[in-house]
Design a protein around this motif. Structure first.
Motif, PDB file in Angstrom:
ATOM      1  N   PHE A   1       0.823  -1.241   0.135  1.00 58.83           N
ATOM      2  CA  PHE A   1      -0.033  -0.055  -0.037  1.00 58.83           C
ATOM      3  C   PHE A   1       0.859   1.230   0.056  1.00 58.83           C
ATOM      4  N   LEU A   2       0.470   2.342  -0.635  1.00 59.63           N
ATOM      5  CA  LEU A   2       1.053   3.437  -0.482  1.00 59.63           C
ATOM      6  C   LEU A   2       0.113   4.723  -0.491  1.00 59.63           C
ATOM      7  N   MET A   3       0.615   5.750   0.275  1.00 63.18           N
ATOM      8  CA  MET A   3      -0.130   7.199   0.493  1.00 63.18           C
ATOM      9  C   MET A   3       0.711   8.124   0.680  1.00 63.18           C
ATOM     10  N   TYR A   4       0.657   9.280  -0.089  1.00 60.21           N
ATOM     11  CA  TYR A   4       1.437  10.336   0.186  1.00 60.21           C
ATOM     12  C   TYR A   4       0.871  11.569   0.918  1.00 60.21           C
ATOM     13  N   HIS A   5       1.010  11.984   2.167  1.00 56.75           N
ATOM     14  CA  HIS A   5       0.377  12.997   2.641  1.00 56.75           C
ATOM     15  C   HIS A   5       1.209  14.243   2.373  1.00 56.75           C
ATOM     16  N   MET A   6       0.404  15.184   1.682  1.00 59.34           N
ATOM     17  CA  MET A   6       1.183  16.556   1.357  1.00 59.34           C
ATOM     18  C   MET A   6       0.210  17.311   2.542  1.00 59.34           C
ATOM     19  N   ASN A   7       0.923  17.992   3.429  1.00 59.48           N
ATOM     20  CA  ASN A   7       0.040  18.916   4.513  1.00 59.48           C
ATOM     21  C   ASN A   7       0.687  20.249   4.527  1.00 59.48           C
ATOM     22  N   ILE A   8      -0.368  21.135   4.328  1.00 59.62           N
ATOM     23  CA  ILE A   8      -0.433  22.683   4.083  1.00 59.62           C
ATOM     24  C   ILE A   8      -0.759  23.225   5.396  1.00 59.62           C
ATOM     25  N   GLY A   9       0.015  24.218   5.773  1.00 59.07           N
ATOM     26  CA  GLY A   9      -0.621  25.095   7.013  1.00 59.07           C
ATOM     27  C   GLY A   9      -1.969  25.881   6.666  1.00 59.07           C
ATOM     28  N   GLY A  10      -2.900  25.515   7.204  1.00 60.66           N
ATOM     29  CA  GLY A  10      -4.238  26.319   7.058  1.00 60.66           C
ATOM     30  C   GLY A  10      -4.317  27.713   7.183  1.00 60.66           C
ATOM     31  N   LYS A  11      -3.162  28.092   8.100  1.00 61.53           N
ATOM     32  CA  LYS A  11      -3.329  29.726   8.600  1.00 61.53           C
ATOM     33  C   LYS A  11      -2.785  30.369   7.357  1.00 61.53           C
ATOM     34  N   TRP A  12      -2.233  29.998   6.182  1.00 63.56           N
ATOM     35  CA  TRP A  12      -1.849  30.611   5.179  1.00 63.56           C
ATOM     36  C   TRP A  12      -2.946  30.693   4.149  1.00 63.56           C
ATOM     37  N   PHE A  13      -4.260  30.194   4.342  1.00 59.11           N
ATOM     38  CA  PHE A  13      -5.119  30.558   3.252  1.00 59.11           C
ATOM     39  C   PHE A  13      -6.055  31.570   3.592  1.00 59.11           C
TER      40      PHE A  13
ATOM     41  N   THR B   1      -9.104  23.676  16.668  1.00 58.87           N
ATOM     42  CA  THR B   1      -8.043  24.535  17.373  1.00 58.87           C
ATOM     43  C   THR B   1      -7.310  23.615  18.479  1.00 58.87           C
ATOM     44  N   PRO B   2      -5.981  23.427  18.647  1.00 57.07           N
ATOM     45  CA  PRO B   2      -4.874  24.329  17.746  1.00 57.07           C
ATOM     46  C   PRO B   2      -4.639  23.839  16.337  1.00 57.07           C
ATOM     47  N   VAL B   3      -5.236  22.663  16.002  1.00 59.30           N
ATOM     48  CA  VAL B   3      -4.897  21.904  14.540  1.00 59.30           C
ATOM     49  C   VAL B   3      -5.600  23.101  13.339  1.00 59.30           C
ATOM     50  N   HIS B   4      -4.668  23.107  12.323  1.00 57.15           N
ATOM     51  CA  HIS B   4      -5.107  24.069  11.377  1.00 57.15           C
ATOM     52  C   HIS B   4      -4.046  23.375   9.996  1.00 57.15           C
ATOM     53  N   VAL B   5      -4.844  22.682   9.344  1.00 57.06           N
ATOM     54  CA  VAL B   5      -4.071  21.936   8.422  1.00 57.06           C
ATOM     55  C   VAL B   5      -5.040  21.474   7.293  1.00 57.06           C
ATOM     56  N   LEU B   6      -4.469  21.408   5.940  1.00 59.11           N
ATOM     57  CA  LEU B   6      -5.208  20.421   4.876  1.00 59.11           C
ATOM     58  C   LEU B   6      -4.218  19.666   4.297  1.00 59.11           C
ATOM     59  N   GLY B   7      -4.875  18.512   4.063  1.00 56.12           N
ATOM     60  CA  GLY B   7      -3.935  17.521   3.160  1.00 56.12           C
ATOM     61  C   GLY B   7      -4.391  17.203   1.818  1.00 56.12           C
ATOM     62  N   ILE B   8      -3.444  17.086   0.918  1.00 57.87           N
ATOM     63  CA  ILE B   8      -3.525  16.345  -0.252  1.00 57.87           C
ATOM     64  C   ILE B   8      -2.947  15.054  -0.276  1.00 57.87           C
ATOM     65  N   GLU B   9      -3.673  13.955  -0.729  1.00 53.19           N
ATOM     66  CA  GLU B   9      -3.112  12.769  -0.369  1.00 53.19           C
ATOM     67  C   GLU B   9      -3.589  11.603  -1.567  1.00 53.19           C
ATOM     68  N   PRO B  10      -2.587  11.518  -2.500  1.00 55.63           N
ATOM     69  CA  PRO B  10      -2.575  10.555  -3.756  1.00 55.63           C
ATOM     70  C   PRO B  10      -2.479   9.096  -3.024  1.00 55.63           C
ATOM     71  N   VAL B  11      -3.373   8.144  -3.248  1.00 56.38           N
ATOM     72  CA  VAL B  11      -3.245   7.142  -2.622  1.00 56.38           C
ATOM     73  C   VAL B  11      -3.470   5.860  -3.423  1.00 56.38           C
ATOM     74  N   SER B  12      -3.060   4.694  -3.082  1.00 51.80           N
ATOM     75  CA  SER B  12      -3.025   3.578  -4.140  1.00 51.80           C
ATOM     76  C   SER B  12      -4.527   2.786  -3.589  1.00 51.80           C
ATOM     77  N   HIS B  13      -5.289   3.118  -2.665  1.00 48.38           N
ATOM     78  CA  HIS B  13      -6.511   2.167  -2.606  1.00 48.38           C
ATOM     79  C   HIS B  13      -7.564   3.030  -1.928  1.00 48.38           C
ATOM     80  N   ARG B  14      -8.939   2.615  -2.067  1.00 46.90           N
ATOM     81  CA  ARG B  14     -10.081   3.237  -1.697  1.00 46.90           C
ATOM     82  C   ARG B  14     -10.100   3.628  -0.223  1.00 46.90           C
ATOM     83  N   GLY B  15     -10.795   4.329   0.438  1.00 45.30           N
ATOM     84  CA  GLY B  15     -10.833   4.836   1.674  1.00 45.30           C
ATOM     85  C   GLY B  15     -11.932   3.763   2.510  1.00 45.30           C
ATOM     86  N   VAL B  16     -11.748   2.657   2.298  1.00 41.21           N
ATOM     87  CA  VAL B  16     -12.425   1.874   3.330  1.00 41.21           C
ATOM     88  C   VAL B  16     -11.640   0.833   4.108  1.00 41.21           C
TER      89      VAL B  16
END
Length: 279
Positions: A148-160, A235-250
Motif C-alpha cells: 500500500f502507499l499514500m503520500y500526505h502533502m500537508n499545508i498549514g491552514g493559516k496561510w489560506f 483548534t489548535p490544529v490548522h491543516v489541509l492535506g492532499i493525499e494521492p493513495v493506492s487504495h479506496r478509503g475503506v
C-alpha cells in the motif's frame, strides 16, 4: 535534515532520519508546512512526520490502525504503516547545472515481520522549479505480500484566505473552496483517473503568502488511482492535506474481500510517482 533546492522552485528540507520525507517547504520566504498545528494520534512517529510538508504511508498499511490476523495476538497495524521514522541511506545528493537530485534507500520491517525496501529519488528541475518524486517499493521477503502507499502533502491552514480553491477533474463540479464541508473539517476519497498521459492532477491556490502562486500536484494514476483530501481546523490544529493513495478509503478487510490488495511476489516491485510545482 538536508537542505535541498535548485535554481528555481521551492526550498526543501529532506528528513534523512525518516524516509527522506519533506520537512520544510519554503516558497516566497514562507514555510508552508503545518508544523505543530497538526493532530496528535498518540504515535510519536506520525506526530513528527505529519508536521512536515510531505510524509509517506505504507508499505504494509495505510490510514488508521486496524486489527492484524489472529496469529498476531491481537496486535494492530501501526498508524499509517511502518515506513515513518525509518532512516534513509543516502546514496547521493547532487546539485548540477541548476538541478538538484537526491537518491536514497530505506529498509523497513513491517508489522508482520516482513521486510520491504523503498528506493527513492527526489529531483528538482532547475528550469521549471517542478519537484519530482519517484519511488520503487520492493518485496524483499520470501513470501507474497500486499503493498500500500499514500503520500500526505500537508499545508498549514493559516496561510489560506477565502480565495483559495481546490481544483481538479476528479472533484465535484471541477473544484470548490479549500474549507469544504462542515466545520471544523472533513475528509473524502475519490477515484482519480489520468487527465494527461498517465497523470492525475489537482491544484490548490492561489496562496497569497507564496507570492500568489498555486500548488499543482500531479501523480501517477496507474498506481495511485485515488485522491484523498482532508482538512482539520479543530483548534489548535490548522491543516489541509492532499493525499494521492493506492487504495479506496475503506477498511482493510473490505479491500481484501473485494480482491483489491496489490500483491507483490518475492523480489517484485511497484513504482509510484508524483510531482508538484508552485505556478
Amino acid at each position: 535534515m538536508i537542505d535541498f533546492s535548485a535554481d528555481k522552485g521551492p526550498k526543501l528540507r529532506l528528513d534523512e532520519g525518516s524516509v527522506m520525507d519533506i520537512g520544510a517547504c519554503v516558497v516566497g520566504g514562507v514555510d508552508l508546512s503545518p508544523a505543530k498545528a497538526v493532530p496528535d494520534d498518540g504515535d510519536a512517529r506520525i506526530s513528527h512526520s505529519v508536521e512536515g510538508f510531505l510524509f509517506t504511508c505504507g508499505p504494509d498499511h495505510i490510514r488508521h490502525p486496524e486489527p492484524m490476523a489472529p496469529e498476531f495476538g491481537g496486535r494492530k497495524y501501526p498508524l499509517h504503516g511502518s515506513l515513518s521514522a525509518n532512516p534513509a541511506k543516502v546514496l547521493w545528493t547532487r546539485f548540477e547545472d541548476g538541478n538538484a537530485e537526491c537518491r536514497a534507500d530505506v529498509d523497513v520491517v513491517g508489522a508482520e515481520g516482513r521486510p520491504f525496501r523503498l528506493e527513492r529519488l527526489w529531483r528538482i528541475d532547475g528550469k521549471t522549479g517542478e519537484v519530482h518524486l519517484m519511488d520503487r517499493v520492493v518485496n524483499t521477503s520470501k513470501v507474497p505480500v500486499p503493498v500500500f502507499l499514500m503520500y500526505h502533502m500537508n499545508i498549514g491552514g493559516k496561510w489560506f484566505d477565502d480565495g483559495v480553491r481546490l481544483t481538479g477533474a476528479m472533484l465535484d463540479g471541477g473544484g470548490f473552496p479549500w474549507n469544504f464541508g462542515e466545520e471544523p473539517g472533513g475528509l473524502f476519497c475519490v477515484p482519480s483517473p489520468a487527465t494527461e498521459g498517465k497523470w492525475a492532477e489537482v491544484s490548490l491556490g492561489p496562496i497569497k503568502v507564496a507570492d500568489g502562486k498555486t500548488l499543482r500536484v500531479r501523480f501517477s494514476a496507474e498506481t495511485l488511482p485515488f485522491l484523498q483530501v482532508w482538512r482539520n481546523q479543530r483548534t489548535p490544529v490548522h491543516v489541509l492535506g492532499i493525499e494521492p493513495v493506492s487504495h479506496r478509503g475503506v477498511l482493510r478487510a473490505e479491500l481484501e474481500a473485494a480482491g483489491e490488495f496489490n500483491i507483490l511476489q518475492p523480489g517484485e516491485s511497484r513504482n509510484y510517482a508524483l510531482s508538484f510545482a508552485f505556478l
